[in-house]
Design an enzyme around this catalytic site. Structure first.
Site, short mmCIF file in Angstrom:
data_model
loop_
_atom_site.label_atom_id
_atom_site.label_comp_id
_atom_site.label_asym_id
_atom_site.label_seq_id
_atom_site.Cartn_x
_atom_site.Cartn_y
_atom_site.Cartn_z
N CYS A 384 0.38 -0.79 -2.53
CA CYS A 384 -0.15 -0.47 -1.18
C CYS A 384 0.49 -1.37 -0.12
CB CYS A 384 -1.67 -0.58 -1.14
SG CYS A 384 -2.50 0.71 -2.06
N ALA A 385 1.75 -1.71 -0.36
CA ALA A 385 2.53 -2.49 0.61
C ALA A 385 3.96 -1.98 0.53
CB ALA A 385 2.45 -3.98 0.29
#
Length: 461
Positions: A384-385
């Protein structure tokens, strides 16, 4: 840390008791092994202390606020005491508000909804999506739409400060502005120069919100010492996995904004108008953004975790975690095929989060083998980055292996990494088993065959 310091840390401080520490899992090669939970950066296990406190309260659970019954009054006191406990844990200012939310993501979306009109937001591309994306949310529509500036990934802490200072100096000086920054990267574990970034923000008339999701479980977080305007974090990262989070900080923007959710609890008074409509008077306290029946157990569990970590002593916890970090880094350094990802360099201070890739392996395949053959739980993917991991890995994707990354479409080459993370409940044996497993997989290969199923790499049967 010196050898003597590391020895002292381990002799004085044992892992904090957590749920699941004795859980056994099956291996594809036969037999069972105690599960090594090394995915704390996603969700940390519940502290035994938190579980015990919640279990003791559960028979007395009741709806908070306005209830005349004993259990309701007891639950209300517990809920509001939890608010004070967490505020003390964060060293909030006397006039700060602390709002219980669902998570860090929820907290930052709440703040995004409360931005003043025409606010400028500055955020590094290195942020977790929880702090990278809320400023683009559809509810940030005109006339309150934020103007978002994404800053390139810095390669040193000083470069981060300089980049922010330049961006703020070039902005429209007359409008409100907000800087959003992480305290510790969920990909590399590296600590960010929060205090210096806060000083730069304030020097240019901007405010700053700290995403402490990965920092608060590992280091003390003082709103006053760091001089941040808001801080957000999640209970499930802080050994309190009951679906609750926190947004704490300055009250003015929160009080001026429309309620995050409209409903009971947020409203002080509702009356009918003669024309048939409804007039609403909203609370200006934290209740303004806590509509509905709040997650009392979630709030109580966060407060319990805050007490447990404070009583254990962060100096001791940090020393022991550094000992584990050194074990992992030394072990991975001994495997030439392993590349540890970093923005600020090997010597940068960090929490117990490290991401890496292995030459010749697809990361999803490697993570699956760690789980199926060694009983070790890590994470693979882009965490999620996505912008940060893609920056760290460069433009060349990994060679497609038997299993692709979850983010890759079928048949595409995948770009993903492996993340190992740990904390206050991690015993030495888990990180030692992890290091041994990495070396064996690189040297001998997997003992089993794997395939892709529903986007995940799994053992073939």
């Amino acid at each position: 840390m010196s050898v003597s310091t590391a020895a002292a840390a381990t002799s004085v401080c044992s892992p904090l008791p957590v749920l699941g520490r004795d859980v056994t899992v099956p291996l594809v090669t036969g037999g069972e092994v105690t599960y090594a939970a090394l995915d704390y950066a996603a969700s940390a296990p519940a502290l035994q202390r938190v579980w015990d406190d919640v279990a003791a309260y559960a028979p007395y659970y009741g709806s908070v606020h306005r209830g005349a019954g004993y259990l309701s009054q007891l639950s209300t006191d517990l809920f509001e005491n939890a608010r004070r406990t967490v505020a003390e844990f964060l060293d909030c200012r006397a006039d700060d508000q602390l709002i219980f939310t669902r998570s860090t993501t929820d907290s930052l979306n709440l703040l995004a909804q409360a931005l003043p009109a025409d606010c400028q937001v500055f955020v590094f591309e290195t942020e977790h999506h929880a702090s990278l994306l809320p400023w683009l949310h559809p509810f940030a529509a005109a006339p309150r739409a934020a103007r978002v500036t994404y800053l390139n990934a810095p390669r040193t802490p000083q470069q981060a400060v300089e980049s922010l200072e330049k961006a703020l100096a070039d902005r429209d000086p007359y409008g409100p502005a907000l800087v959003c920054v992480t305290g510790a990267s969920n990909v590399t574990g590296e600590l960010w120069p929060v205090r210096e970034l806060a000083a730069a923000a304030h020097a240019h008339g901007a405010r700053i919100v700290l995403d402490a999701a990965q920092l608060a479980p590992h280091h003390p977080v003082s709103v006053q010492d760091l001089d941040v305007d808001w801080v957000a974090f999640s209970g499930h990262k802080l050994y309190a996995p009951f679906g609750s989070g926190v947004l704490a900080g300055r009250a003015d923007w929160l009080q001026a904004a429309d309620p995050y959710l409209a409903g009971g609890g947020a409203s002080r008074k509702v009356t009918r108008r003669e024309d048939g409509g409804v007039d609403v008077e909203w609370h200006d306290s934290a209740a303004r953004h806590e509509a509905g029946s709040p997650n009392v157990i979630g709030a109580y569990s966060i407060a319990s975790a805050c007490k447990a970590l404070t009583e254990a002593g962060f100096d001791t916890l940090v020393a022991r975690e550094q000992h584990l970090i050194e074990k992992v880094r030394a072990g991975l350094a001994g495997v030439p095929q392993v590349k540890v990802l970093s923005l600020f360099g090997d010597e940068a201070p960090r929490v117990g989060v490290l991401s890496f890739v292995v030459e010749g392996w697809n990361s999803s395949h490697f993570a699956a083998a760690l789980s199926a053959e060694y009983g070790i739980g890590v994470r693979d993917g882009l965490f999620c980055a996505h912008p940060l991991v893609r920056t760290l890995l460069g433009s060349d994707p990994q060679t497609q292996g038997e299993c692709g990354a979850p983010e890759a479409a079928p048949g595409e080459k995948s770009l993903n990494a492996i993340r190992v993370s740990f904390g206050a409940g991690t015993p030495d044996e888990h990180v030692e088993r992890f290091v041994t497993a990495v070396k064996e997989l690189v040297t001998d290969g997997a003992k089993w065959t794997y395939r892709t199923e529903d986007g995940r790499c799994v053992p073939a049967v």
